[in-house]
Design an enzyme around this catalytic site. Structure first.
Site, PDB file in Angstrom:
ATOM      1  N   GLU A   1       0.834  -1.197   0.000  1.00 45.89           N
ATOM      2  CA  GLU A   1       0.000   0.000   0.000  1.00 45.89           C
ATOM      3  C   GLU A   1       0.873   1.252   0.000  1.00 45.89           C
ATOM      4  O   GLU A   1       1.837   1.329   0.759  1.00 45.89           O
ATOM      5  CB  GLU A   1      -0.916  -0.026   1.242  1.00 45.89           C
ATOM      6  CG  GLU A   1      -1.909   1.100   1.275  1.00 45.89           C
ATOM      7  CD  GLU A   1      -2.617   1.278  -0.075  1.00 45.89           C
ATOM      8  OE1 GLU A   1      -3.269   0.333  -0.534  1.00 45.89           O
ATOM      9  OE2 GLU A   1      -2.477   2.361  -0.685  1.00 45.89           O
TER      10      GLU A   1
ATOM     11  N   LYS B   1       8.286  -1.654  -2.299  1.00 48.43           N
ATOM     12  CA  LYS B   1       7.613  -0.871  -1.246  1.00 48.43           C
ATOM     13  C   LYS B   1       8.657  -0.252  -0.303  1.00 48.43           C
ATOM     14  O   LYS B   1       8.596   0.928   0.039  1.00 48.43           O
ATOM     15  CB  LYS B   1       6.640  -1.778  -0.476  1.00 48.43           C
ATOM     16  CG  LYS B   1       6.037  -1.147   0.762  1.00 48.43           C
ATOM     17  CD  LYS B   1       5.196   0.073   0.450  1.00 48.43           C
ATOM     18  CE  LYS B   1       4.953   0.889   1.692  1.00 48.43           C
ATOM     19  NZ  LYS B   1       4.204   2.107   1.481  1.00 48.43           N
TER      20      LYS B   1
ATOM     21  N   CYS C   1       6.123   4.507   9.446  1.00 51.33           N
ATOM     22  CA  CYS C   1       6.749   3.655   8.431  1.00 51.33           C
ATOM     23  C   CYS C   1       8.134   4.048   7.935  1.00 51.33           C
ATOM     24  O   CYS C   1       8.977   3.174   7.755  1.00 51.33           O
ATOM     25  CB  CYS C   1       5.807   3.506   7.253  1.00 51.33           C
ATOM     26  SG  CYS C   1       4.304   2.645   7.733  1.00 51.33           S
TER      27      CYS C   1
HETATM   28  P1  NAD Z   1      -1.920  -0.505  12.709  1.00 51.71           P
HETATM   29  O1  NAD Z   1      -1.130  -0.833  13.905  1.00 51.71           O
HETATM   30  O2  NAD Z   1      -2.714   0.775  12.670  1.00 51.71           O
HETATM   31  O3  NAD Z   1      -2.985  -1.684  12.440  1.00 51.71           O
HETATM   32  C1  NAD Z   1      -2.667  -3.023  12.473  1.00 51.71           C
HETATM   33  C2  NAD Z   1      -3.848  -3.795  13.112  1.00 51.71           C
HETATM   34  O4  NAD Z   1      -3.605  -5.182  12.980  1.00 51.71           O
HETATM   35  C3  NAD Z   1      -4.018  -3.531  14.611  1.00 51.71           C
HETATM   36  O5  NAD Z   1      -5.297  -2.990  14.871  1.00 51.71           O
HETATM   37  C4  NAD Z   1      -3.818  -4.915  15.254  1.00 51.71           C
HETATM   38  O6  NAD Z   1      -4.648  -5.137  16.379  1.00 51.71           O
HETATM   39  C5  NAD Z   1      -4.191  -5.834  14.110  1.00 51.71           C
HETATM   40  N1  NAD Z   1      -3.655  -7.192  14.245  1.00 51.71           N
HETATM   41  C6  NAD Z   1      -2.372  -7.570  14.512  1.00 51.71           C
HETATM   42  N2  NAD Z   1      -2.277  -8.916  14.508  1.00 51.71           N
HETATM   43  C7  NAD Z   1      -3.528  -9.402  14.240  1.00 51.71           C
HETATM   44  C8  NAD Z   1      -4.065 -10.705  14.105  1.00 51.71           C
HETATM   45  N3  NAD Z   1      -3.289 -11.789  14.209  1.00 51.71           N
HETATM   46  N4  NAD Z   1      -5.376 -10.841  13.837  1.00 51.71           N
HETATM   47  C9  NAD Z   1      -6.172  -9.741  13.710  1.00 51.71           C
HETATM   48  N5  NAD Z   1      -5.712  -8.484  13.820  1.00 51.71           N
HETATM   49  C10 NAD Z   1      -4.398  -8.299  14.080  1.00 51.71           C
HETATM   50  O7  NAD Z   1      -0.950  -0.569  11.474  1.00 51.71           O
HETATM   51  P2  NAD Z   1      -1.098   0.215  10.064  1.00 51.71           P
HETATM   52  O8  NAD Z   1      -0.612   1.601  10.181  1.00 51.71           O
HETATM   53  O9  NAD Z   1      -2.474  -0.057   9.536  1.00 51.71           O
HETATM   54  O10 NAD Z   1      -0.014  -0.564   9.198  1.00 51.71           O
HETATM   55  C11 NAD Z   1      -0.228  -1.897   8.790  1.00 51.71           C
HETATM   56  C12 NAD Z   1       0.833  -2.274   7.762  1.00 51.71           C
HETATM   57  O11 NAD Z   1       0.700  -1.429   6.608  1.00 51.71           O
HETATM   58  C13 NAD Z   1       2.269  -2.089   8.222  1.00 51.71           C
HETATM   59  O12 NAD Z   1       3.051  -3.100   7.666  1.00 51.71           O
HETATM   60  C14 NAD Z   1       2.676  -0.753   7.631  1.00 51.71           C
HETATM   61  O13 NAD Z   1       4.066  -0.669   7.400  1.00 51.71           O
HETATM   62  C15 NAD Z   1       1.938  -0.753   6.328  1.00 51.71           C
HETATM   63  N6  NAD Z   1       1.605   0.576   5.796  1.00 51.71           N
HETATM   64  C16 NAD Z   1       1.153   1.552   6.625  1.00 51.71           C
HETATM   65  C17 NAD Z   1       0.781   2.792   6.102  1.00 51.71           C
HETATM   66  C18 NAD Z   1       0.274   3.892   6.985  1.00 51.71           C
HETATM   67  O14 NAD Z   1       0.091   4.990   6.478  1.00 51.71           O
HETATM   68  N7  NAD Z   1       0.037   3.682   8.271  1.00 51.71           N
HETATM   69  C19 NAD Z   1       0.867   3.006   4.721  1.00 51.71           C
HETATM   70  C20 NAD Z   1       1.326   1.971   3.903  1.00 51.71           C
HETATM   71  C21 NAD Z   1       1.684   0.762   4.452  1.00 51.71           C
HETATM   72  C1  UGA Z   2       4.453   7.610   3.732  1.00 49.37           C
HETATM   73  C2  UGA Z   2       4.492   7.554   2.200  1.00 49.37           C
HETATM   74  O1  UGA Z   2       4.298   8.856   1.680  1.00 49.37           O
HETATM   75  C3  UGA Z   2       3.416   6.622   1.673  1.00 49.37           C
HETATM   76  O2  UGA Z   2       3.536   6.492   0.270  1.00 49.37           O
HETATM   77  C4  UGA Z   2       3.583   5.258   2.319  1.00 49.37           C
HETATM   78  O3  UGA Z   2       2.542   4.394   1.906  1.00 49.37           O
HETATM   79  C5  UGA Z   2       3.521   5.402   3.829  1.00 49.37           C
HETATM   80  O4  UGA Z   2       4.575   6.308   4.253  1.00 49.37           O
HETATM   81  C6  UGA Z   2       3.774   4.116   4.562  1.00 49.37           C
HETATM   82  O5  UGA Z   2       4.355   3.204   4.027  1.00 49.37           O
HETATM   83  O6  UGA Z   2       3.377   4.130   5.720  1.00 49.37           O
HETATM   84  P1  UGA Z   2       2.988   8.886   5.527  1.00 49.37           P
HETATM   85  O7  UGA Z   2       4.076   8.489   6.458  1.00 49.37           O
HETATM   86  O8  UGA Z   2       1.598   8.594   5.919  1.00 49.37           O
HETATM   87  O9  UGA Z   2       3.207   8.192   4.099  1.00 49.37           O
HETATM   88  O10 UGA Z   2       3.050  10.449   5.231  1.00 49.37           O
HETATM   89  P2  UGA Z   2       4.048  11.357   4.352  1.00 49.37           P
HETATM   90  O11 UGA Z   2       3.256  12.389   3.698  1.00 49.37           O
HETATM   91  O12 UGA Z   2       4.933  10.558   3.509  1.00 49.37           O
HETATM   92  O13 UGA Z   2       4.900  12.075   5.487  1.00 49.37           O
HETATM   93  C7  UGA Z   2       5.843  11.359   6.276  1.00 49.37           C
HETATM   94  C8  UGA Z   2       6.629  12.344   7.115  1.00 49.37           C
HETATM   95  O14 UGA Z   2       7.499  13.124   6.290  1.00 49.37           O
HETATM   96  C9  UGA Z   2       5.750  13.350   7.859  1.00 49.37           C
HETATM   97  O15 UGA Z   2       6.286  13.566   9.137  1.00 49.37           O
HETATM   98  C10 UGA Z   2       5.832  14.599   7.006  1.00 49.37           C
HETATM   99  O16 UGA Z   2       5.614  15.779   7.739  1.00 49.37           O
HETATM  100  C11 UGA Z   2       7.272  14.494   6.508  1.00 49.37           C
HETATM  101  N1  UGA Z   2       7.474  15.215   5.232  1.00 49.37           N
HETATM  102  C12 UGA Z   2       6.834  14.829   4.095  1.00 49.37           C
HETATM  103  C13 UGA Z   2       8.379  16.279   5.193  1.00 49.37           C
HETATM  104  O17 UGA Z   2       8.984  16.634   6.227  1.00 49.37           O
HETATM  105  N2  UGA Z   2       8.594  16.906   3.998  1.00 49.37           N
HETATM  106  C14 UGA Z   2       7.951  16.545   2.863  1.00 49.37           C
HETATM  107  O18 UGA Z   2       8.213  17.179   1.796  1.00 49.37           O
HETATM  108  C15 UGA Z   2       7.073  15.476   2.906  1.00 49.37           C
END
Ligand code: NAD
Ligand code: UGA
Length: 462
Positions: free
Chosen positions: A171, A226, A282
């Site tokens: 994602e 990713k 992340c």
């Molecule tokens: P999160 O902690 O918000 O959510 C994860 C959820 O999974 C939790 O609510 C937890 O209780 C649940 N969980 C864990 N083990 C479980 C199980 N065995 N059965 C059922 N539920 C279970 O995490 P997130 O921010 O949603 O991130 C999830 C993944 O996506 C990570 O690998 C992260 O790196 C990736 N990711 C996050 C973002 C972001 O913006 N947060 C963007 C892209 C990718």
């Molecule tokens: C980031 C990536 O942008 C997503 O593509 C990815 O899916 C995600 O991580 C993930 O894997 O979790 P996110 O962390 O939600 O998304 O937000 P961003 O907009 O990327 O910002 C990350 C951090 O960098 C923030 O603290 C933001 O303030 C900072 N940032 C961003 C800067 O300081 N300067 C910039 O120009 C952009």
């Protein structure tokens, strides 16, 4: 009831990715039933709350979609077993934080939630199930998942119809713009080994994403891409932040430098905003994971190179803390500082790895009293993040910017919430102790207007 749906999807993990991603799929595919399951009952209760402002994830546009789909083809529950058993496709969206102990501690991803999800799928799945890696994972994790899934198939005939295929579909959404990112993605990446599974997933996305934006690769390219995408994005932030320090010592202006280089189409103007360093759950964990993998494969130089991106990020936060202390006459004892913004970026309530945490801790360490204001982050979360640093009278959390500024010597702006530009700064100035400072770590306030009011102003990179 079940038969009215063409396909059944289960998503394990109802977090910042699982919740919004499945909501957008549900809204684009009414013929698919989506069960988002989680072991965290409180989270599930919040997703099912009648008060939509209480959804566990704040994202512009999310509330409307959940209102539209919940109870129709989108369901949130803690029935993990049932969700898995009924599904044709299972997305794994669980957390993959950095390991805190054992081999690879501080670098490698902790895959215990991935493993437990795979074991649950192995146990409860029926028939042919496509398992989708939605979580961000170290390259080669699909191998582990496959091994767990295979080992569950008994040879006694009980599981004769139980088969699995695995697909990587990382994602790329960013928090704060998640719905728009999901609705209009730059690309959708699908890595797999068999056409059936790749097409099954592509067909879902094709409901609203142009086919040319759907990129298919092998499993390992998808998993690795990713990590690499996040590393490249974070690298740009560290690069520009390193230059912000050089601007401050040379008389160059970071905003002018950004404009000058960003207009070169080869460089591009995105992700060049200087600030207090990247936060969020992340970037740091994914780069550290890349560093760990590089070392694991004997690529020391590659590991060192990427580790510096995190090094500069930590340095920038330390640098800003030190600078605030120096500007305030070298001591924070008996001083109150207002911290404006605690989320790691604007338009989210997420505080994970927020630069505000480290900077606040550094300031508390120096004896400051801190008064926090964030439009979306409440007291409980702020106190939780500061943990052991809080004593009885050194931290206050206000629900208004003006209140947080009362009696303060300085305001440190750490998140770029747009409302900070619309505050009545004249009033704020009146209630502060003088000299009254504003530290703009996000380079987004109207500095001249603040100076005209009477503030002492420091703006990053100028
Ligand atoms: P999160 O902690 O918000 O959510 C994860 C959820 O999974 C939790 O609510 C937890 O209780 C649940 N969980 C864990 N083990 C479980 C199980 N065995 N059965 C059922 N539920 C279970 O995490 P997130 O921010 O949603 O991130 C999830 C993944 O996506 C990570 O690998 C992260 O790196 C990736 N990711 C996050 C973002 C972001 O913006 N947060 C963007 C892209 C990718
Ligand atoms: C980031 C990536 O942008 C997503 O593509 C990815 O899916 C995600 O991580 C993930 O894997 O979790 P996110 O962390 O939600 O998304 O937000 P961003 O907009 O990327 O910002 C990350 C951090 O960098 C923030 O603290 C933001 O303030 C900072 N940032 C961003 C800067 O300081 N300067 C910039 O120009 C952009």
């Amino acid at each position: 009831m079940k038969n009215k749906f063409e396909k059944k999807v289960c998503c394990i993990g109802a977090g910042y990715v699982g919740g919004p991603t499945m909501s957008v799929i549900a809204s684009n595919c009414p013929e698919i039933r989506i069960d988002v399951v989680d072991i965290n009952n409180k989270r599930i209760e919040a997703w099912n709350s009648n008060d939509f402002s209480k959804l566990p994830v704040f994202e512009p546009g999310l509330e409307e979609i959940v209102k539209q789909c919940r109870g129709k083809n989108l369901f949130f529950s803690n029935k993990v077993e049932e969700g898995i058993a009924n599904a044709d496709i299972i997305f794994i969206s669980v957390n993959t934080p950095t390991k805190t102990r054992g081999i690879g501690a501080g670098f490698a991803s902790d895959l215990k939630w991935i493993e437990s999800s795979a074991r649950q799928i192995a146990k409860y799945a029926r028939n042919h199930t496509v398992v989708v890696e939605k979580s961000t994972l170290p390259v080669k994790t699909a191998e582990t998942i496959k091994t767990i899934l295979k080992s569950s198939i008994k040879n006694d005939g009980v599981d004769k119809d139980k088969t699995f295929s695995i697909v990587s579909n990382p994602e790329f959404l960013a928090e704060g713009t998640a719905i728009d990112d999901l609705q209009n993605p730059d690309r959708v990446l699908i890595g797999g080994e068999d056409d059936f599974s790749i097409n099954l997933l592509s067909d879902i996305y094709k409901r609203w994403v142009e086919p040319k934006k759907i990129i298919t690769t092998n499993l390992w390219s998808s998993e690795l891409s990713k990590l690499v995408a996040n590393a490249f994005l974070a690298q740009r932030i560290s690069s520009i932040n390193s230059i912000s320090a050089l601007c401050e010592t040379t008389g160059a202006n970071i905003s002018e430098v950004v404009r000058a280089i960003g207009t070169d189409t080869r460089i591009g103007d995105k992700f060049l905003k200087p600030g207090p360093g990247f936060g969020g759950s992340c970037f740091k964990k994914d780069i550290l994971n890349l560093v760990y993998l590089s070392r694991y494969y004997g690529l020391e130089k590659v590991a060192d190179y990427w580790e510096q991106v995190v090094g500069i990020n930590d340095w920038q936060q330390k640098r800003i803390s030190t600078l605030v202390i120096r500007k305030l006459f070298g001591t924070l004892t008996n001083k109150t500082l207002a911290i404006f913004g605690f989320s790691f970026k604007a338009n989210t309530n997420d505080t994970r790895e927020s630069p505000s945490i480290n900077i606040s801790k550094n300031l508390l360490q120096e004896g400051a009293k801190l008064n926090f204001y964030d439009p979306k982050v409440g007291k409980k979360k702020i106190l939780f993040e500061l943990g052991g640093m809080i004593s009885e009278d050194n931290v206050l959390v206000s629900n208004e910017a003006l209140k947080a500024a009362e009696g303060a010597d300085a305001i440190i702006v750490l998140t770029e919430w747009e409302e900070f530009n619309c505050l009545d700064w004249q009033n704020i100035y009146q209630v502060m102790r003088k000299p009254a400072w504003v530290f703009d770590s996000r380079v987004f306030l109207d500095i001249e207007a603040l100076k005209n009011i009477g503030f002492e102003v420091w703006s990053l990179g100028t």
